[in-house]
Design a protein around this motif. Structure first.
Motif, PDB file in Angstrom:
ATOM      1  N   ALA A 103      30.584  -0.412 -22.282  1.00 32.54           N
ATOM      2  CA  ALA A 103      31.823   0.095 -22.868  1.00 32.54           C
ATOM      3  C   ALA A 103      31.678   1.555 -23.281  1.00 32.54           C
ATOM      4  O   ALA A 103      32.577   2.379 -23.040  1.00 32.54           O
ATOM      5  CB  ALA A 103      32.217  -0.764 -24.069  1.00 32.54           C
TER       6      ALA A 103
ATOM      7  N   ASP B 234      33.690   4.846 -21.810  1.00 34.87           N
ATOM      8  CA  ASP B 234      34.401   5.755 -22.703  1.00 34.87           C
ATOM      9  C   ASP B 234      33.997   7.204 -22.420  1.00 34.87           C
ATOM     10  O   ASP B 234      34.846   8.102 -22.364  1.00 34.87           O
ATOM     11  CB  ASP B 234      34.104   5.422 -24.163  1.00 34.87           C
TER      12      ASP B 234
ATOM     13  N   ARG C  42      41.254   2.879 -20.941  1.00 34.19           N
ATOM     14  CA  ARG C  42      41.087   1.475 -21.308  1.00 34.19           C
ATOM     15  C   ARG C  42      42.173   0.593 -20.688  1.00 34.19           C
ATOM     16  O   ARG C  42      41.920  -0.542 -20.314  1.00 34.19           O
ATOM     17  CB  ARG C  42      41.108   1.332 -22.832  1.00 34.19           C
TER      18      ARG C  42
ATOM     19  N   ARG D 163      41.223  -0.135 -17.088  1.00 30.80           N
ATOM     20  CA  ARG D 163      39.793  -0.343 -16.842  1.00 30.80           C
ATOM     21  C   ARG D 163      39.559  -1.681 -16.154  1.00 30.80           C
ATOM     22  O   ARG D 163      40.029  -2.714 -16.625  1.00 30.80           O
ATOM     23  CB  ARG D 163      39.050  -0.274 -18.162  1.00 30.80           C
TER      24      ARG D 163
END
Length: 564
Positions: free
Chosen positions: A18, A22, A28, A31
């Motif tokens: 994660a 980022d 997000r 994703r």
């Protein structure tokens, strides 16, 4: 769910993935889902980092220097799995933009672990005959005034000069060079005792003066296990030119049709190119006239070094003398048709060769230019030699690898080299995705130091009990699961009466019976334990690894992603 992991949760890997996404600016909302479990195609009941390290050979390779399997006191395989998951997710986004209908990606901590031992597995299973001798021996140094340090040189003449200045016997100096030079390839370093004695009789000031006169790099070992703050795995800087329009090719793998030119050596750079090739890119290696000298280092797999093949198989090769104008023109010609240029040259060499980012992006607007270094710019323009061992020592990783009652000695397993290559490839994927969306290429800088910071650490070094170490049995070792490690009295009861009050007696009794005797007893008591791999040649023979490994002229891990 985006970023989901199965109920058998590899939580550390999920957090690493994660954070990596980022940093890649992957939105997000769009994703892709990525799944990270423990075992993947390895048909074993693996449910924690320690079990994966035991089953997949990490304990064995890391422990070669000590002569016994030894756990890494960090979640190294999980960190690698997290980077692989982030790579897979970025590859899905790239593939979608190129017309390939991919949904998500799966990987596992076990597949990550097998990738980290790929070179050692190749060497162990090469078809050229007898196995390498792997005599135990470490490479840690403590001076007479108690300073723990590490040093590095790639030059045998500087090696000799350093030891002569410290008064070591000439015969021992000569005998020590080969194991020192090969320590990362073999993960052990049996040096003559006289070299350790020469250091033990000298002050650190004397050692540092000798190193300066001989021209070798010396760093003290950082005893704080926590990584320096503020280090990003990689950085990206966009170029001002847009890429020329290109016809979108038909693709079956995420990077099909993309071209990578790499001028790399050893592990970090070649592994970055290897990852991009596994994802579908065409990778062209630039090697000196006569080929990379590493091709001829035994053990051999056919006509090529097994270790070299593990990182460079199926790449094409152009032999070019980069020191000549004609050679540099050849590189420009290759780059003119490429999407990525990747190198891990020493600081300043790219500018010296006139093959820096500013030189090549004029030839290829939209180029992704990647430099995988040792230290980046963290230690100024003249850093120590940027090798795995020194980076472990300086970054605090060496301290994090071992429990508090042991010296903070770096591992001779190529931990930051492997992770450094993966981090470099991750940065390239992020830059390729940005180019798809914006049309602009860019420069990607990563380092072994930045890769070391990816590995999650505690603020203080861990404390282990005897049960945290693999238990010696009559024919091997067992790595106890977390429940067994926390309940020594339950483990002791399995060995018979009288042992529960004396842990040392318990450990000795485990040596009286084979692993196959103890495993079912532990299982019946509700305690997990994993037999420890003590010979990498056993992995391809085991049915549990049939779907995870393949063989050509040596054994190699299969591609670590499954795209859906």
């Amino acid at each position: 769910m985006t970023g989901s992991v199965p109920h058998n949760e590899a939580a550390v890997a999920g957090r690493v993935a994660a954070r990596a996404l980022d940093l890649a600016d992957a939105p997000r909302a769009g994703r892709p889902p990525y799944e990270i479990d423990w075992a993947g195609p390895v048909d074993l009941p693996l449910a924690e980092e320690r079990a994966v390290q035991a089953a997949c050979g990490l304990m064995h390779v890391h422990g070669r220097a000590a002569g016994r399997p030894t756990p890494l006191a960090v979640d190294y395989a999980s960190a690698v799995a997290g980077v692989l998951a982030a790579q897979g997710a970025l590859a899905v986004l790239i593939a979608r933009a190129r017309g390939l209908a991919l949904h998500g990606v799966r990987t596992s901590v076990a597949q990550a672990a097998l990738l980290t031992v790929a070179q050692y597995l190749a060497a162990a299973t090469a078809d050229d005959g007898s196995p390498e001798p792997l005599e135990p021996g470490d490479c840690s140094w403590t001076t007479s005034d108690g300073v723990l340090f590490e040093f590095e040189t790639l030059d045998p003449h500087r090696w000799q000069d350093f030891w002569r200045l410290l008064g070591a016997p000439s015969a021992d100096i000569s005998r020590g060079w080969l194991p020192f030079q090969q320590r990362f390839a073999t993960a052990t370093c049996p040096l003559p005792l006289a070299l350790h004695e020469a250091v033990a009789q000298a002050s650190f000031r004397t050692v540092r003066q000798a190193a300066g006169r001989a021209g070798i790099s010396v760093v003290t070992v950082r005893e704080d296990p926590f990584p320096p703050m503020g280090i990003r795995p990689w950085t990206r800087a966009p170029f001002p030119e847009r890429a020329a329009g290109r016809v979108r090719p038909a693709v079956e793998r995420p990077l099909d049709g993309l071209r990578v030119v790499e001028s790399t050596r050893r592990v970090q750079g070649p592994l970055a190119g290897h990852v991009l090739r596994l994802l579908g890119a065409q990778v062209m290696r630039v090697e000196p006239p006569g080929g990379d000298p590493m091709r001829g280092i035994p053990p051999m797999a056919g006509t090529c070094s097994a270790r070299f093949s593990a990182l460079n198989a199926d790449k094409t090769v152009a032999e070019i003398d980069l020191t000549t104008d004609a050679g540099r023109r050849e590189v420009h010609d290759l780059v003119a048709r490429a999407d990525v240029f990747l190198h891990n040259w020493a600081p300043g060499k790219a500018a010296q060769l006139r093959l820096d980012a500013d030189d090549l992006r004029r030839t290829r607007p939209g180029l992704v230019y990647a430099w995988a270094s040792g230290w980046g710019d963290a230690l100024g323009p003249r850093p120590p030699v940027g090798t795995d061992y020194l980076v472990q020592a300086r970054s605090g990783l060496a301290a994090a690898l071992r429990p508090a009652d042991e010296l903070p000695v770096p591992s001779l397993m190529t931990l930051t080299d492997v992770l450094g290559g993966l981090v470099s490839a991750q940065g390239v994927l992020a830059a390729l995705l940005t180019r798809i969306h914006t049309g602009y290429g860019g420069r990607v800088d990563s380092s072994l130091l930045s890769a070391a910071a990816v590995i999650p650490r505690r603020r203080r070094r861990v404390e282990w009990t005897p049960l945290d170490h693999p238990l010696r049995t009559a024919d091997g070792y067992l790595a106890l699961g977390p429940g067994a490690r926390a309940r020594p009295e339950r483990v002791a009861r399995l060995t018979g009466p009288g042992a529960s009050a004396d842990l040392a007696t318990t450990l000795l009794r485990f040596r009286l019976r084979p692993t196959g005797h103890w495993s079912p007893l532990l299982r019946e008591a509700g305690l997990t334990a994993t037999p420890v791999c003590t010979d990498l040649r056993d992995l391809p023979r085991a049915p549990a690894f049939r779907r995870a490994l393949a063989r050509a002229e040596h054994v190699f891990p299969r591609t670590p992603w499954e795209f859906t």
